[in-house]
Write an enzyme that holds these catalytic residues in place. Structure first.
Site, PDB file in Angstrom:
ATOM      1  N   SER A 281     -38.722 -22.361  37.268  1.00  0.00           N
ATOM      2  CA  SER A 281     -38.018 -23.102  38.315  1.00  0.00           C
ATOM      3  C   SER A 281     -37.814 -24.539  37.850  1.00  0.00           C
ATOM      4  O   SER A 281     -37.198 -24.773  36.809  1.00  0.00           O
ATOM      5  CB  SER A 281     -38.808 -23.027  39.632  1.00  0.00           C
ATOM      6  OG  SER A 281     -38.075 -23.591  40.687  1.00  0.00           O
ATOM      7  N   THR A 282     -38.357 -25.526  38.568  1.00  0.00           N
ATOM      8  CA  THR A 282     -38.135 -26.928  38.212  1.00  0.00           C
ATOM      9  C   THR A 282     -38.607 -27.209  36.789  1.00  0.00           C
ATOM     10  O   THR A 282     -39.739 -26.921  36.435  1.00  0.00           O
ATOM     11  CB  THR A 282     -38.895 -27.851  39.187  1.00  0.00           C
ATOM     12  OG1 THR A 282     -38.571 -27.492  40.525  1.00  0.00           O
ATOM     13  CG2 THR A 282     -38.531 -29.301  38.944  1.00  0.00           C
TER      14      THR A 282
ATOM     15  N   HIS B 157     -34.661 -20.379  38.982  1.00  0.00           N
ATOM     16  CA  HIS B 157     -34.214 -20.764  40.325  1.00  0.00           C
ATOM     17  C   HIS B 157     -33.084 -21.781  40.199  1.00  0.00           C
ATOM     18  O   HIS B 157     -33.301 -22.918  39.788  1.00  0.00           O
ATOM     19  CB  HIS B 157     -35.365 -21.376  41.124  1.00  0.00           C
ATOM     20  CG  HIS B 157     -36.488 -20.424  41.384  1.00  0.00           C
ATOM     21  ND1 HIS B 157     -37.766 -20.848  41.651  1.00  0.00           N
ATOM     22  CD2 HIS B 157     -36.525 -19.071  41.420  1.00  0.00           C
ATOM     23  CE1 HIS B 157     -38.541 -19.795  41.846  1.00  0.00           C
ATOM     24  NE2 HIS B 157     -37.817 -18.708  41.711  1.00  0.00           N
TER      25      HIS B 157
ATOM     26  N   MET C 187     -42.138 -25.260  40.692  1.00  0.00           N
ATOM     27  CA  MET C 187     -42.842 -25.511  41.942  1.00  0.00           C
ATOM     28  C   MET C 187     -43.081 -24.197  42.665  1.00  0.00           C
ATOM     29  O   MET C 187     -42.252 -23.289  42.621  1.00  0.00           O
ATOM     30  CB  MET C 187     -42.008 -26.450  42.816  1.00  0.00           C
ATOM     31  CG  MET C 187     -42.732 -26.970  44.040  1.00  0.00           C
ATOM     32  SD  MET C 187     -44.017 -28.136  43.588  1.00  0.00           S
ATOM     33  CE  MET C 187     -44.686 -28.522  45.211  1.00  0.00           C
TER      34      MET C 187
ATOM     35  N   ASP D  62     -43.840 -18.384  42.920  1.00  0.00           N
ATOM     36  CA  ASP D  62     -43.020 -17.198  42.680  1.00  0.00           C
ATOM     37  C   ASP D  62     -43.366 -16.559  41.339  1.00  0.00           C
ATOM     38  O   ASP D  62     -43.413 -17.234  40.309  1.00  0.00           O
ATOM     39  CB  ASP D  62     -41.536 -17.586  42.720  1.00  0.00           C
ATOM     40  CG  ASP D  62     -40.613 -16.387  42.739  1.00  0.00           C
ATOM     41  OD1 ASP D  62     -41.049 -15.294  43.168  1.00  0.00           O
ATOM     42  OD2 ASP D  62     -39.442 -16.535  42.343  1.00  0.00           O
TER      43      ASP D  62
END
Length: 377
Positions: free
Chosen positions: A180-181, A207, A301, A304
């Site tokens: 993600s991030t 993401h 973050m 998941d």
């Protein structure tokens, strides 16, 4: 109460005012200054040392990418890019993430977005995340006007089958990555380090909204020896190829016949607040016991992917890897995987390509390539 200092950068006076008003609604933030171009942003960052910056992309004098690189070279500061909905906007954004931006936010209706209030909560959430993100000093400062969207991103053709050095299909190993991030830059340190005849397909959930995943795939395809594609419904899965789940679609691996596999995309409800979701991808591999499965969770973050990784480890996955805190931009998803004891290996980003080469039995000498794939910038 501690108030965090924010610098707002946008060439539109209206947008500077609107962004300032939205940020000021959070009592933890204080907009200490605004800038109308990248040069002003660099000067104000050096002088005022803000805690976080919102940065427009397309600006006169010095654009957002140039300003970002100068800031990362002189005084690294967390930056959230504000991107337009255009194709060039998504290409610029992928470059910004490559050059050190923590994250980005789409303006709902273009460069001057009067309805920016629709994403106020997302903006404030990303600013809070950015405060705790790790940013590292960069080394390259391009001349003013040098950074533009890579024209090849708009016209890059996917490497043809057979150009990746492996045989289509016929694989025994499978790699799945969730992030993600900070993920786009992390992927640029992993995929380009893999050899063109890598003997496994790689399924990736990053993401990211629609359009941006396509630009990310095109960028990674240009940088890598293997093919990198944005996944499509029914696309055959082949060795030596990485498939990135398209924004706003869950991605699964499904069988087709006795020994072939294809991509399945669905619009089921978001999982863990995300579509695509890493958990959805990983869960689709639980019954694929005929494959030697290798799972990776990179920076991001939330949590998941961690629980599905734990179940896959119990179901016989050969390798489970979590990126270590030292190289994560945000130590969230990997941290949950470690806490759940889902990860067999906790590795810094620069050691993950070596492990992925080793675990599939690739028998040529590994050497880290130069450029983007050579360690953490």
């Amino acid at each position: 109460m501690i108030r965090y200092k924010v610098l707002v950068v946008d060439d539109s006076a209206f947008m500077r005012k609107l962004i300032t008003e939205l940020i000021s609604e959070d009592p933890e933030f204080e907009v200490i200054a605004t800038a109308k171009n990248g040069k002003e942003a660099v000067d104000l960052t050096e002088r005022l040392r803000p805690d976080v910056i919102t940065m427009d992309v397309e600006m006169p004098v010095m654009n957002g990418i140039e300003a970002l690189q100068a800031i990362m070279a002189k005084c690294p500061t967390p930056v959230i890019m504000l991107s337009s909905l255009t194709a060039s906007g998504s290409e610029y954004t992928i470059l910004a993430l490559e050059y050190g931006a923590v994250d980005f936010l789409q303006k709902p209706s273009g460069s001057i977005s009067v309805d920016l209030y629709k994403v106020k909560e997302a903006l404030l959430s990303k600013l809070h995340i950015a405060l705790n993100a790790k940013v590292r000093k960069g080394t390259r400062i391009p001349p003013v006007g040098a950074i533009k969207p890579n024209a090849a991103l708009q016209t890059a053709q996917q490497k043809p089958v057979g150009d990746h050095g492996g045989t289509a299909g016929g694989f025994r190993h499978l790699v799945a990555i969730g992030t993600s991030t900070g993920g786009p830059k992390a992927l640029q340190n992993v995929l380009p380090a893999l050899p063109k005849d890598y003997p496994a397909p790689i399924l990736i959930v990053q993401h990211m909204p629609p359009n941006f995943t396509r630009s990310l795939a095109q960028r990674l395809n240009l940088l890598s020896n293997i093919r990198v594609l944005e996944a499509e419904q029914g696309m055959p899965v082949e060795r030596g190829t990485a498939y990135i789940a398209p924004g706003d679609w869950h991605m699964r691996l499904t069988r087709k016949g006795a020994s072939s596999y294809v991509i399945q995309l669905t619009k089921e409800d978001p999982r863990n607040g995300h579509r695509p979701s890493v958990d959805v991808l990983f869960e689709s591999l639980e019954e694929m016991k005929e494959l030697t499965r290798h799972l990776v969770i990179l920076t991001g973050m939330g949590g998941d992917g961690a629980r599905a990784m734990k179940r896959l480890r119990a179901a016989g996955a050969a390798t489970t890897i979590a990126e270590s805190e030292e190289t994560c931009v945000v130590y969230g998803m990997p941290k949950v995987a470690v806490e759940l004891q889902a990860a067999m290996h906790v590795l810094p980003l620069y050691d993950i390509p070596r492990k992925l080469i080793e675990c599939v039995g690739y028998d040529r000498t590994y050497s880290s390539p130069g450029g983007v794939g050579n360690g953490v910038q």
